[in-house]
Write an enzyme that holds these catalytic residues in place. Structure first.
Site, PDB file in Angstrom:
ATOM      1  N   LYS A  99       4.399   0.527   9.954  1.00 36.67           N
ATOM      2  CA  LYS A  99       4.382   1.774   9.196  1.00 36.67           C
ATOM      3  C   LYS A  99       3.828   2.919  10.034  1.00 36.67           C
ATOM      4  O   LYS A  99       4.294   4.037   9.930  1.00 36.67           O
ATOM      5  CB  LYS A  99       3.515   1.594   7.954  1.00 36.67           C
ATOM      6  CG  LYS A  99       4.307   1.493   6.664  1.00 36.67           C
ATOM      7  CD  LYS A  99       3.356   1.533   5.496  1.00 36.67           C
ATOM      8  CE  LYS A  99       3.464   0.257   4.692  1.00 36.67           C
ATOM      9  NZ  LYS A  99       2.348   0.093   3.757  1.00 36.67           N
ATOM     10  N   ARG A 149       5.112 -12.361   9.988  1.00 34.83           N
ATOM     11  CA  ARG A 149       5.799 -11.090   9.744  1.00 34.83           C
ATOM     12  C   ARG A 149       7.174 -11.143  10.378  1.00 34.83           C
ATOM     13  O   ARG A 149       7.380 -11.813  11.379  1.00 34.83           O
ATOM     14  CB  ARG A 149       5.043  -9.933  10.404  1.00 34.83           C
ATOM     15  CG  ARG A 149       3.690  -9.682   9.878  1.00 34.83           C
ATOM     16  CD  ARG A 149       2.985  -8.671  10.763  1.00 34.83           C
ATOM     17  NE  ARG A 149       3.339  -7.310  10.379  1.00 34.83           N
ATOM     18  CZ  ARG A 149       2.727  -6.658   9.401  1.00 34.83           C
ATOM     19  NH1 ARG A 149       1.780  -7.217   8.718  1.00 34.83           N
ATOM     20  NH2 ARG A 149       3.069  -5.414   9.113  1.00 34.83           N
ATOM     21  N   GLU A 190       0.874  -1.165   0.000  1.00 39.54           N
ATOM     22  CA  GLU A 190       0.000   0.000   0.000  1.00 39.54           C
ATOM     23  C   GLU A 190       0.918   1.224   0.000  1.00 39.54           C
ATOM     24  O   GLU A 190       1.772   1.338   0.877  1.00 39.54           O
ATOM     25  CB  GLU A 190      -0.875  -0.021   1.260  1.00 39.54           C
ATOM     26  CG  GLU A 190      -1.896   1.080   1.251  1.00 39.54           C
ATOM     27  CD  GLU A 190      -2.779   1.083   2.490  1.00 39.54           C
ATOM     28  OE1 GLU A 190      -2.728   0.118   3.275  1.00 39.54           O
ATOM     29  OE2 GLU A 190      -3.506   2.075   2.659  1.00 39.54           O
TER      30      GLU A 190
HETATM   31  P1  ATP Z   1       2.654  -2.150   8.226  1.00 39.40           P
HETATM   32  O1  ATP Z   1       1.961  -2.975   9.245  1.00 39.40           O
HETATM   33  O2  ATP Z   1       4.114  -1.968   8.494  1.00 39.40           O
HETATM   34  O3  ATP Z   1       1.962  -0.873   7.939  1.00 39.40           O
HETATM   35  P2  ATP Z   1       1.384  -3.283   5.973  1.00 39.40           P
HETATM   36  O4  ATP Z   1       1.080  -4.723   5.984  1.00 39.40           O
HETATM   37  O5  ATP Z   1       0.254  -2.392   6.225  1.00 39.40           O
HETATM   38  O6  ATP Z   1       2.626  -3.016   6.904  1.00 39.40           O
HETATM   39  P3  ATP Z   1       1.589  -3.223   3.149  1.00 39.40           P
HETATM   40  O7  ATP Z   1       2.064  -2.141   2.280  1.00 39.40           O
HETATM   41  O8  ATP Z   1       0.156  -3.584   3.087  1.00 39.40           O
HETATM   42  O9  ATP Z   1       2.015  -2.836   4.609  1.00 39.40           O
HETATM   43  O10 ATP Z   1       2.477  -4.521   2.951  1.00 39.40           O
HETATM   44  C1  ATP Z   1       2.766  -5.088   1.699  1.00 39.40           C
HETATM   45  C2  ATP Z   1       3.105  -6.534   1.898  1.00 39.40           C
HETATM   46  O11 ATP Z   1       4.218  -6.671   2.774  1.00 39.40           O
HETATM   47  C3  ATP Z   1       1.962  -7.293   2.527  1.00 39.40           C
HETATM   48  O12 ATP Z   1       1.778  -8.502   1.817  1.00 39.40           O
HETATM   49  C4  ATP Z   1       2.413  -7.539   3.932  1.00 39.40           C
HETATM   50  O13 ATP Z   1       1.895  -8.731   4.428  1.00 39.40           O
HETATM   51  C5  ATP Z   1       3.928  -7.582   3.808  1.00 39.40           C
HETATM   52  N1  ATP Z   1       4.554  -7.157   5.052  1.00 39.40           N
HETATM   53  C6  ATP Z   1       4.397  -5.992   5.704  1.00 39.40           C
HETATM   54  N2  ATP Z   1       5.109  -5.970   6.849  1.00 39.40           N
HETATM   55  C7  ATP Z   1       5.754  -7.152   6.923  1.00 39.40           C
HETATM   56  C8  ATP Z   1       6.657  -7.746   7.864  1.00 39.40           C
HETATM   57  N3  ATP Z   1       7.043  -7.101   8.968  1.00 39.40           N
HETATM   58  N4  ATP Z   1       7.131  -8.985   7.598  1.00 39.40           N
HETATM   59  C9  ATP Z   1       6.751  -9.645   6.492  1.00 39.40           C
HETATM   60  N5  ATP Z   1       5.916  -9.143   5.572  1.00 39.40           N
HETATM   61  C10 ATP Z   1       5.408  -7.921   5.771  1.00 39.40           C
HETATM   62 MG    MG Z   2      -1.390  -3.808   4.697  1.00 42.18          MG
END
Ligand code: ATP
Ligand code: MG
Length: 568
Positions: free
Chosen positions: A280, A270, A44
């Site tokens: 984030k 994660r 995102e």
């Molecule tokens: P955050 O919780 O840091 O805001 P998010 O999941 O909202 O992360 P996205 O941009 O939606 O951020 O993430 C893109 C992809 O990266 C998703 O498939 C998510 O599952 C993966 N992802 C995000 N954070 C992690 C992490 N700490 N470890 C592994 N994969 C991750």
């Molecule tokens: Mg997300």
């Protein structure tokens, strides 16, 4: 969710078993997807990528690359107009490329599917599987029930299809204010999984979108949109993090209800790292609150921060390979990441000499105005890196901490009357210590032995220490930024007051440093090992007038020690 600190006794060549690759291999064997492997990385664009995202990137792009004909899409999951910015899109593209992955022509934006998603929603309404609901947000919450109590049906649940179609069209046309109505899936308000209790598919939001402008005022929710995006792109394996496990029944329900291509969602844990923050939301808070200097602050676990700090994509990929894929959220020790970094930098970094806290040394018996060009080895790990000349002259700088006027028993470096080796140069002996009025040491006087040129004594005389040094006249002034962990300890990255755990000493700026002249005009991102000091890289702030280096890592690797303790 279970949480452990990873206890990984891995040597360089081992990797934990990888259940996701096993599933992909099995699917190829059974022909489930006709031999296709299509994955996607779906960020995102509401922040910069961090090393947790890199886990997902390496997994998705890695699986595609390992299988003939495999494809990995880079898809911006830009369905939420309010937090997304073009700046983030650009940074994500740069970061994924930097990590070493290529999506070819497979770059997509979820917002490009808005029209198709809307059509799919109309299909569900026509099938009697979605309805427009006018409950307020508070009522929705109340009707939803709890984990222990079932929810109850909305009074709008049995609206006739025609009325739903009409209202949904008018929602899109902008006839209703934000929050007044939603489109919901008609599933089961008593379902034990709360996500299945008639979840919202569309909400009204009069907000401009970074790509669609003001074309839309209804926006799809994550749960509705994500499976459609995967389906539209023909994804086979939809890999996501563990928090979506509870959403999988809904992912499946939507795609089954539509009867469209139905990828398999598979969850993995994660990545969390000790002594830093990864979400984030927290990163945005640090950046916008001015706790750090932007998204690429070298203290942050963002990919742009790690890059600026001097990390290599190879080290990050090696680290992620070693931690492997797991289904339990585990906090990995940052020491392992640094271990992978040192291993990589040790092989590739040219060695140079830089003095961080200079102490002036005058070689009394060295001729005034003379310069000697001494030969220094660029990289003992790589003979092809060759040698370079380092200038030596009468006035030098050594590291302040390499001298003690009254050395304790175990201090073997320079002291009054003592002889040490200057790396690649000569043996010197300290003869005098000059202090200022405050009693602070400002200068040492030494003699050198011309017969030890190159650093060896022809008479077999031994010294117990070898110091790095630079020539005062020839060296260049530099600023050096030293970094430490973002958090003081491991305890409270999750606590509400996590910011009180920020390490006040995470950045130390040294301004009076001196580096050897070969570092003049080093382009930003150049990596070096400063002998005895650690790994450093040129910061983008560096200019010809003012060199600036970041310390990427010190030389001391704590990983082996941590492993030994874990074994006990
Ligand atoms: P955050 O919780 O840091 O805001 P998010 O999941 O909202 O992360 P996205 O941009 O939606 O951020 O993430 C893109 C992809 O990266 C998703 O498939 C998510 O599952 C993966 N992802 C995000 N954070 C992690 C992490 N700490 N470890 C592994 N994969 C991750
Ligand atoms: Mg997300």
């Amino acid at each position: 969710m279970a949480r452990t600190t990873a206890n990984m006794n891995m040597n360089d060549s081992t990797r934990q078993s990888d259940f996701i690759r096993d599933i992909v291999a099995e699917d190829l064997k059974t022909g489930k997807w006709d031999g296709r492997v299509v994955t996607r990385f779906p960020p995102e664009p509401n922040g910069y990528l961090h090393i947790g995202h890199a886990k997902s990137i390496c997994l998705n792009f890695g699986i595609a690359a390992e299988n003939a004909g495999g494809i990995c899409n880079l898809r911006f999951d830009d369905t939420n107009p309010t937090k997304e910015e073009a700046e983030y899109v650009e940074s994500i593209i740069e970061d994924v490329r930097w990590l070493g992955f290529d999506w070819g022509e497979h770059l997509y934006y979820a917002s490009d599917y808005f029209e198709q998603m809307y059509d799919y929603a109309v299909q569900l309404i026509k099938k009697g599987k979605a309805y427009v609901c006018d409950l307020s947000a508070d009522q929705m919450r109340e009707y939803r029930g709890t984990l222990t109590a079932p929810g109850k049906n909305s009074l709008h649940r049995d609206r006739p299809v025609e009325e739903n179609l009409d209202l949904f069209e008018r929602m899109r046309a902008g006839e209703f204010p934000d929050g007044s109505r939603v489109l919901r899936a008609k599933i089961d308000m008593t379902h034990p999984n709360m996500n299945m209790r008639d979840p919202v598919m569309y909400r009204i939001l009069h907000a401009a979108h970074h790509r669609q402008g003001n074309k839309w005022c209804v926006y799809p929710t994550y749960d509705w949109a994500h499976g459609l995006e995967d389906s539209i792109e023909g994804v086979t394996h939809s890999l996501c993090s563990l928090e979506f496990e509870n959403h999988r029944p809904l992912y499946d329900w939507f795609l089954d209800a539509l009867g469209v291509h139905h990828p398999q969602q598979i969850e993995f844990a994660r990545l969390e790292l000790t002594r830093t923050v990864m979400s984030k939301r927290k990163l945005v808070e640090l950046v916008e609150g001015g706790y750090v200097n932007g998204w690429d602050d070298p203290r942050l676990p963002t990919l742009s921060g790690l890059r600026r700090r001097g990390y290599t994509p190879e080290a990050i990929r090696d680290f992620l390979k070693r931690i492997g894929m797991n289904k339990v959220v585990s906090t990995v020790d940052t020491a392992l990441l640094e271990h992978c970094l040192r291993k990589d930098l040790n092989k590739r970094s040219p060695r140079v000499m830089g003095v961080l806290r200079p102490l002036r040394v005058v070689i009394d018996n060295y001729p005034d105005g003379q310069t000697d060009e001494l030969e220094a080895i660029n990289n003992p790990e790589d003979a092809s890196a060759g040698t370079r000349k380092v200038p030596f002259s009468k006035v030098l700088y050594i590291e302040r901490e390499d001298f003690m006027e009254e050395p304790p028993r175990k201090f073997f470096r320079l002291a009054p009357g003592r002889e040490v080796r200057l790396r690649y140069a000569y043996f010197i002996t300290c003869t005098d210590v000059i202090k200022d009025d405050a009693g602070e040491i400002v200068e040492l006087h030494c003699t050198y032995d011309p017969a030890t040129r190159g650093g060896d004594s022809p008479d077999g005389r031994k010294v117990k220490a070898t110091l790095h040094w630079v020539s005062a006249e020839h060296s260049l002034p530099a600023e050096v930024r030293l970094y430490d962990h973002l958090l003081k300890d491991e305890a409270s990255a999750d606590a509400a007051d996590w910011k009180s755990n920020l390490n006040p000493d995470s950045l130390e700026i040294l301004t009076g440093c001196r580096v050897e002249p070969s570092l003049a005009a080093a382009p930003a991102g150049s990596r070096y090992q400063f002998e005895r000091q650690g790994y450093f890289c040129t910061d983008p702030d560096s200019s010809e007038d003012k060199l600036v280096f970041n310390r990427t890592a010190s030389l001391r690797d704590t990983w082996a020690k941590i492993q030994k303790q874990q074994k006990k």
